[in-house]
Design an enzyme around this catalytic site. Structure first.
Site, PDB file in Angstrom:
ATOM      1  CG  HIS A   8      37.117  43.599  57.483  1.00 12.81           C
ATOM      2  ND1 HIS A   8      35.871  42.993  57.580  1.00 12.81           N
ATOM      3  CD2 HIS A   8      36.871  44.934  57.466  1.00 12.81           C
ATOM      4  CE1 HIS A   8      34.935  43.923  57.612  1.00 12.81           C
ATOM      5  NE2 HIS A   8      35.512  45.100  57.535  1.00 12.81           N
ATOM      6  N   PRO A   9      41.862  43.103  56.008  1.00 17.21           N
ATOM      7  CG  PRO A   9      43.498  44.439  54.999  1.00 17.21           C
ATOM      8  CD  PRO A   9      42.012  44.322  55.195  1.00 17.21           C
TER       9      PRO A   9
END
Length: 566
Positions: A473-474
């Site tokens: 989930h960058p």
């Protein structure tokens, strides 16, 4: 040289949604440039939900990023999968649809200039984009492009998990994307009649018949072209040839890694960093590539006494049957992502809303398909994926050279803060408390990972440092805001110091939300389409949502039903 009204760089999640919305007017020309391949309809590795481990780590589908050595994780390089295909990461992810908590968006809106990004203004766009098969109401949409199926969670291990959560003092909830996120429930998934329902399938392919929309795959954008401070087009390579295209507006939708990389390559970023690499500076925007946020997770795995897990169905000898069931009937183990249920809880009394997310799986297995030591191949087990949602660790994305094919340096700084380490210890203890409740007694044959030897705070943190993986989930590397380190104007998504250039993707988020980030990215794209086109925004919603500090108990008495506790 062909001129388009809009050039969208990236045919992933946000890019697919924007391509559809911006091309609805036949007088508006739109070009989408996608560096990866097409998501061919006959490709089972994309469209069979259970095949999700196959594209991850495969160069035909995945950018295959990895971090710099993480100093608080034994200098490990953490692998980061990002979709390199139409649909982007929505074509290779776990298909879990989580909006985040309403208070995530209140947090967004609390920053100066961000008032129109509160929950009331975001909810209408969540509703517009979805068809919730579980039923539309004041929180859920019923006629949008994204079809959402609720996980059946019929395996007896799911029943034990939900019962155990209540025995540990945590509530059930009807819908984690509805009135109350907090609690445990069956999860929404981007699955439509047994097929992955990616952003490309929901938004892009239905629009590709429009004459004013052009989509080019295998087209790597190498630079945004500027005249002064104004973006006037892009350069890209395709089949070994260099191309240039002119645009009225350039919109970057490459994600939290690729978008800041392309901005920096094009001269937009920290002027000192760019000068060291010999990149001519177009705009000194020091926030580009900063503020990187992500979720880290571990698997807590148990062996099962009873043969009730799905492991046998995934054995190689059973895969032809699995494939045939999916191919001809769209049913069976091939038609599910297996992440059919989980929940959200608070690990301590200091947080206002859930800071831990659980994904439960009726099998003990890693993303790469390997099983833990202590379980024979095909043996029975179960697991939760767990990790803190609001780490205050911050990292960066920085180009190493002027070569667009060289991956940038990714620094996440996992486990670098006191809060992060404290909540990691709490998360493991909460998970173990649930998994050792009486409801699991018929199945619990002992913890396999991390195992009974990991007990003290120090041992837990040592294990997390050695075993944790990214939850993929960058985000937040070109964030909205009005302070000096923000990159985008929250009123129109324009890049500071430039004209004709916008960014719409996970990098635009000011703070990561407490869940899988695909749904927030799609909402952000839907809302941004109206901002870009100058449309009247959808009217703010007035749907209520759960806040435990509004006189609610920390956790309802588990002996009461949800309705009685509220």
């Amino acid at each position: 040289m062909r001129t388009y009204d809009f050039v969208i760089v990236g045919g992933g999640s946000a890019g697919s949604a924007l391509a559809n919305r911006l091309s609805e007017d036949p007088g508006t020309s739109v070009l989408v440039l996608e560096a990866g391949r097409s998501d061919f309809k006959v490709d089972p590795f994309i469209h069979m939900p259970a095949a999700l481990p196959i594209p991850i780590g495969n160069r035909l589908y995945d950018w295959k990023y990895e971090s710099e050595p993480e100093p608080h994780m034994n200098d490990r390089r953490i692998f980061h999968a990002r979709g390199k295909v139409l649909g982007g990461s929505s074509s290779i992810n776990g298909m879990i649809f989580q909006r985040g908590n309403p208070l995530d968006y209140e947090r967004w809106a609390a920053d100066p200039g961000m008032e129109t990004w509160d929950y009331a203004h975001c909810l209408p766009y969540f509703k517009r984009m979805e068809t919730c098969r579980a039923g539309a109401d004041e929180w859920r949409g019923g006629d949008g492009p994204l079809v959402l199926e609720r996980g059946p969670a019929t395996n007896p291990l799911f029943g034990a998990f939900f019962e155990a959560a209540q025995q540990a003092g945590y509530p059930l909830t009807d819908d984690v994307n509805g009135y109350r996120q907090e609690g445990f429930a069956r999860f929404d998934r981007n699955v439509n009649r047994g097929r992955r329902w990616s952003a490309a399938r929901a938004y892009l392919h239905p629009a590709m018949g429009r004459r004013n929309l052009t989509v080019k795959t295998l087209a790597l954008t190498t630079k945004v072209r500027f005249e002064g401070k104004r973006a006037v087009g892009v350069e890209y390579t395709r089949f070994g040839r260099q191309h240039s295209v002119t645009a009225g507006e350039v919109i970057l939708c490459g994600g939290a890694i690729n978008s800041p990389q392309l901005l920096q390559l094009s001269g937009v970023g920290n002027a000192d960093d760019l000068a060291r690499l010999g990149v001519p500076v177009v705009a000194d925007v020091p926030g580009v590539g900063e503020h990187l946020q992500d979720h880290l997770e571990v698997y807590i795995q148990y062996a099962s006494k009873q043969p009730v897990s799905i492991a046998p169905g995934l054995k190689w000898r059973n895969r032809p049957k699995l494939g045939a069931e999916w191919l001809f009937l769209r049913k069976g183990l091939g038609a599910t992502n297996h992440f059919e249920g989980g929940g959200f809880v608070r690990s301590n009394d200091d947080v206002d809303y859930p800071n831990l997310m659980f994904h439960f799986l009726p099998i003990a297995i890693r993303y790469d398909g390997t099983q833990p030591a202590g379980i024979d191949r095909g043996g029975h087990g179960y697991q939760v994926h767990i990790g803190p949602m609001y780490s205050d660790a911050r990292g960066s994305v920085k180009i190493r050279s002027t070569d667009p094919r060289e991956h940038p340096a990714l620094r996440f700084n996992y486990l670098s803060t006191e809060q992060d380490r404290r909540e990691w210890v709490e998360s493991i203890r909460v998970a173990r408390d649930i998994l050792n409740q009486p409801a699991f007694a018929p199945y619990n044959d002992g913890e396999i990972s991390p195992g009974p030897s990991v007990e003290t705070d120090e041992e837990i943190l040592t294990w997390v440092a050695a075993d944790a993986e990214t939850a993929l989930h960058p985000s937040c590397t070109a964030r909205m805001g009005v302070d000096e380190l923000s990159v985008l104007d929250p009123l129109d998504m324009r890049v500071r110091g430039t004209d004709g250039l916008r960014v719409v993707d996970a990098s635009s988020m000011p703070y990561v939300t407490n869940g899988n980030i695909y749904a927030p990215v799609m909402m952000l794209a839907e809302k941004s389409a109206d901002l870009i086109l100058g449309n009247t925004p959808l009217p703010a919603a007035d749907a209520p949502y759960y806040r435990f500090r509004d006189g609610m108990p920390l956790y309802p008495d588990p002996s009461l039903s949800q309705g009685e506790s509220e």
